[in-house]
Design a protein around this motif. Structure first.
Motif, PDB file in Angstrom:
ATOM      1  N   ALA A 114      21.457   6.907  -0.867  1.00 47.58           N
ATOM      2  CA  ALA A 114      22.188   6.421   0.302  1.00 47.58           C
ATOM      3  C   ALA A 114      21.494   6.813   1.602  1.00 47.58           C
ATOM      4  O   ALA A 114      21.516   6.066   2.577  1.00 47.58           O
ATOM      5  CB  ALA A 114      23.613   6.967   0.285  1.00 47.58           C
ATOM      6  N   ALA A 115      20.861   7.999   1.611  1.00 41.47           N
ATOM      7  CA  ALA A 115      20.229   8.480   2.839  1.00 41.47           C
ATOM      8  C   ALA A 115      18.852   7.892   3.053  1.00 41.47           C
ATOM      9  O   ALA A 115      18.326   7.925   4.160  1.00 41.47           O
ATOM     10  CB  ALA A 115      20.123  10.005   2.797  1.00 41.47           C
ATOM     11  N   SER A 116      18.258   7.324   2.002  1.00 35.29           N
ATOM     12  CA  SER A 116      16.907   6.793   2.130  1.00 35.29           C
ATOM     13  C   SER A 116      16.938   5.471   2.877  1.00 35.29           C
ATOM     14  O   SER A 116      17.653   4.546   2.496  1.00 35.29           O
ATOM     15  CB  SER A 116      16.300   6.572   0.738  1.00 35.29           C
ATOM     16  OG  SER A 116      14.996   6.035   0.844  1.00 35.29           O
ATOM     17  N   PRO A 117      16.180   5.345   3.986  1.00 38.59           N
ATOM     18  CA  PRO A 117      16.208   4.098   4.759  1.00 38.59           C
ATOM     19  C   PRO A 117      15.522   2.969   4.006  1.00 38.59           C
ATOM     20  O   PRO A 117      14.506   3.185   3.340  1.00 38.59           O
ATOM     21  CB  PRO A 117      15.426   4.454   6.029  1.00 38.59           C
ATOM     22  CG  PRO A 117      14.525   5.566   5.612  1.00 38.59           C
ATOM     23  CD  PRO A 117      15.279   6.341   4.576  1.00 38.59           C
ATOM     24  N   VAL A 167      15.572   6.532  -8.058  1.00 39.70           N
ATOM     25  CA  VAL A 167      15.441   7.807  -7.352  1.00 39.70           C
ATOM     26  C   VAL A 167      14.717   8.813  -8.239  1.00 39.70           C
ATOM     27  O   VAL A 167      15.048   8.957  -9.422  1.00 39.70           O
ATOM     28  CB  VAL A 167      16.820   8.377  -6.966  1.00 39.70           C
ATOM     29  CG1 VAL A 167      16.671   9.700  -6.215  1.00 39.70           C
ATOM     30  CG2 VAL A 167      17.597   7.380  -6.131  1.00 39.70           C
ATOM     31  N   CYS A 168      13.726   9.488  -7.674  1.00 40.85           N
ATOM     32  CA  CYS A 168      13.031  10.574  -8.365  1.00 40.85           C
ATOM     33  C   CYS A 168      13.206  11.842  -7.547  1.00 40.85           C
ATOM     34  O   CYS A 168      12.815  11.890  -6.376  1.00 40.85           O
ATOM     35  CB  CYS A 168      11.549  10.263  -8.549  1.00 40.85           C
ATOM     36  SG  CYS A 168      10.658  11.555  -9.464  1.00 40.85           S
ATOM     37  N   HIS A 189      15.949  19.923  -5.162  1.00 45.52           N
ATOM     38  CA  HIS A 189      16.482  18.564  -5.274  1.00 45.52           C
ATOM     39  C   HIS A 189      16.944  17.991  -3.943  1.00 45.52           C
ATOM     40  O   HIS A 189      16.937  16.793  -3.758  1.00 45.52           O
ATOM     41  CB  HIS A 189      17.643  18.537  -6.281  1.00 45.52           C
ATOM     42  CG  HIS A 189      18.842  19.321  -5.862  1.00 45.52           C
ATOM     43  ND1 HIS A 189      19.054  20.611  -6.249  1.00 45.52           N
ATOM     44  CD2 HIS A 189      19.893  18.989  -5.083  1.00 45.52           C
ATOM     45  CE1 HIS A 189      20.184  21.049  -5.752  1.00 45.52           C
ATOM     46  NE2 HIS A 189      20.718  20.095  -5.038  1.00 45.52           N
ATOM     47  N   ARG A 190      17.317  18.863  -2.999  1.00 48.56           N
ATOM     48  CA  ARG A 190      17.791  18.322  -1.718  1.00 48.56           C
ATOM     49  C   ARG A 190      16.648  17.703  -0.932  1.00 48.56           C
ATOM     50  O   ARG A 190      16.859  17.037   0.077  1.00 48.56           O
ATOM     51  CB  ARG A 190      18.449  19.418  -0.880  1.00 48.56           C
ATOM     52  CG  ARG A 190      17.565  20.608  -0.570  1.00 48.56           C
ATOM     53  CD  ARG A 190      18.346  21.636   0.237  1.00 48.56           C
ATOM     54  NE  ARG A 190      17.601  22.863   0.437  1.00 48.56           N
ATOM     55  CZ  ARG A 190      17.625  23.876  -0.411  1.00 48.56           C
ATOM     56  NH1 ARG A 190      18.326  23.798  -1.516  1.00 48.56           N
ATOM     57  NH2 ARG A 190      16.943  24.982  -0.173  1.00 48.56           N
ATOM     58  N   HIS A 191      15.388  17.878  -1.376  1.00 47.91           N
ATOM     59  CA  HIS A 191      14.240  17.301  -0.667  1.00 47.91           C
ATOM     60  C   HIS A 191      13.637  16.140  -1.450  1.00 47.91           C
ATOM     61  O   HIS A 191      12.511  15.770  -1.239  1.00 47.91           O
ATOM     62  CB  HIS A 191      13.168  18.370  -0.432  1.00 47.91           C
ATOM     63  CG  HIS A 191      13.681  19.556   0.293  1.00 47.91           C
ATOM     64  ND1 HIS A 191      14.191  19.486   1.574  1.00 47.91           N
ATOM     65  CD2 HIS A 191      13.810  20.851  -0.083  1.00 47.91           C
ATOM     66  CE1 HIS A 191      14.573  20.682   1.961  1.00 47.91           C
ATOM     67  NE2 HIS A 191      14.368  21.527   0.977  1.00 47.91           N
ATOM     68  N   THR A 218      26.772  12.564  -6.518  1.00 45.38           N
ATOM     69  CA  THR A 218      25.645  13.275  -7.109  1.00 45.38           C
ATOM     70  C   THR A 218      24.499  13.349  -6.108  1.00 45.38           C
ATOM     71  O   THR A 218      24.426  12.559  -5.156  1.00 45.38           O
ATOM     72  CB  THR A 218      25.156  12.575  -8.380  1.00 45.38           C
ATOM     73  OG1 THR A 218      24.634  11.280  -8.038  1.00 45.38           O
ATOM     74  CG2 THR A 218      26.278  12.432  -9.397  1.00 45.38           C
ATOM     75  N   ALA A 219      23.607  14.308  -6.320  1.00 47.16           N
ATOM     76  CA  ALA A 219      22.439  14.441  -5.451  1.00 47.16           C
ATOM     77  C   ALA A 219      21.602  13.169  -5.485  1.00 47.16           C
ATOM     78  O   ALA A 219      21.009  12.766  -4.478  1.00 47.16           O
ATOM     79  CB  ALA A 219      21.607  15.645  -5.878  1.00 47.16           C
TER      80      ALA A 219
END
Length: 215
Positions: free
Chosen positions: A55-58, A70-71, A206-208, A48-49
């Motif tokens: 996962a991508a957030s450091p 996640v928001c 949402h991708r941002h 899911t997004a």
């Protein structure tokens, strides 16, 4: 798509991850896997997004906490989710952050642009598909620019949209974050005191989105 990715990367695609708004069932996953095989791509991982953003957030400390909050600011309303990072970002709870008295974000952005186009401009109840595409383009472009000209269908002259328009459109909903957070934590059966780090979400598609972290 496979050829373009290989040319841009300068090598064959070694792994493939596809993000979706909601989890996919086995039949949809099977069709996607068959399409990937036909294109010469590896079997895709479907997440899911929300999970992709988490996962991508450091991490802000040395160890990532177990729970991730996640928001993501979508085209309609902000969306809040609690995920378990130790279980492949399994979603434990999800809440739509919404002020019932305020319009959806894309609709609010379109209304702001129409108001700026001059008095007496028609403001239809729903967004037509052409207006939706133009608002989508502007929101995406404003990721890398502070101002962007926009010409809505039926208008004679373009007007300028900026980041403040996105903030104004999303603000009534973001003001509901506290109650949405309380509900999300209750649904996930964790305490607010478990949250040790927070971070802002994006106001574009949402991708941002952005991720907050808990442990």
């Amino acid at each position: 798509m496979a050829n373009t990715a290989s040319v841009q990367a300068g090598t064959a695609v070694a792994s493939l991850t596809v993000t979706t708004p909601q989890p996919w069932g086995p039949k949809s996953r099977k069709r996607l896997a068959q399409a990937a095989t036909a294109a010469g791509l590896p079997e895709p991982a479907v997440v899911t997004a929300m999970a992709a953003a988490a996962a991508a957030s450091p991490p802000t400390d040395q160890a990532r906490g177990r729970f991730v909050l996640v928001c993501i600011i979508g085209e309609d309303y902000p969306h809040l989710a609690v995920l378990d990072a130790q279980d492949r970002y399994t979603q434990l709870a999800a809440v739509t952050v919404r002020d019932p008295e305020a319009p959806a974000i894309d609709r609010a952005v379109a209304d702001l642009i129409r108001m700026r186009s001059g008095p007496g401009v028609d403001r239809p109840t729903d967004l037509d598909w052409r207006t939706g595409l133009e608002v989508d383009r502007v929101r995406t472009e404003l990721t890398g620019a502070s101002r962007m000209p926009v010409l809505l269908p039926g208008h004679a002259e373009p007007v300028v949209a900026d980041g403040a328009d996105l903030d104004k459109a999303a603000r009534p909903h973001l003001d509901q974050l506290v109650s949405a957070l309380t509900q999300a934590l209750a649904d996930a059966d964790i305490d607010q005191g478990d949250i040790t780090t927070t971070g802002p979400g994006g106001l574009r598609r949402h991708r941002h989105g952005g991720a907050s972290r808990a442990r």
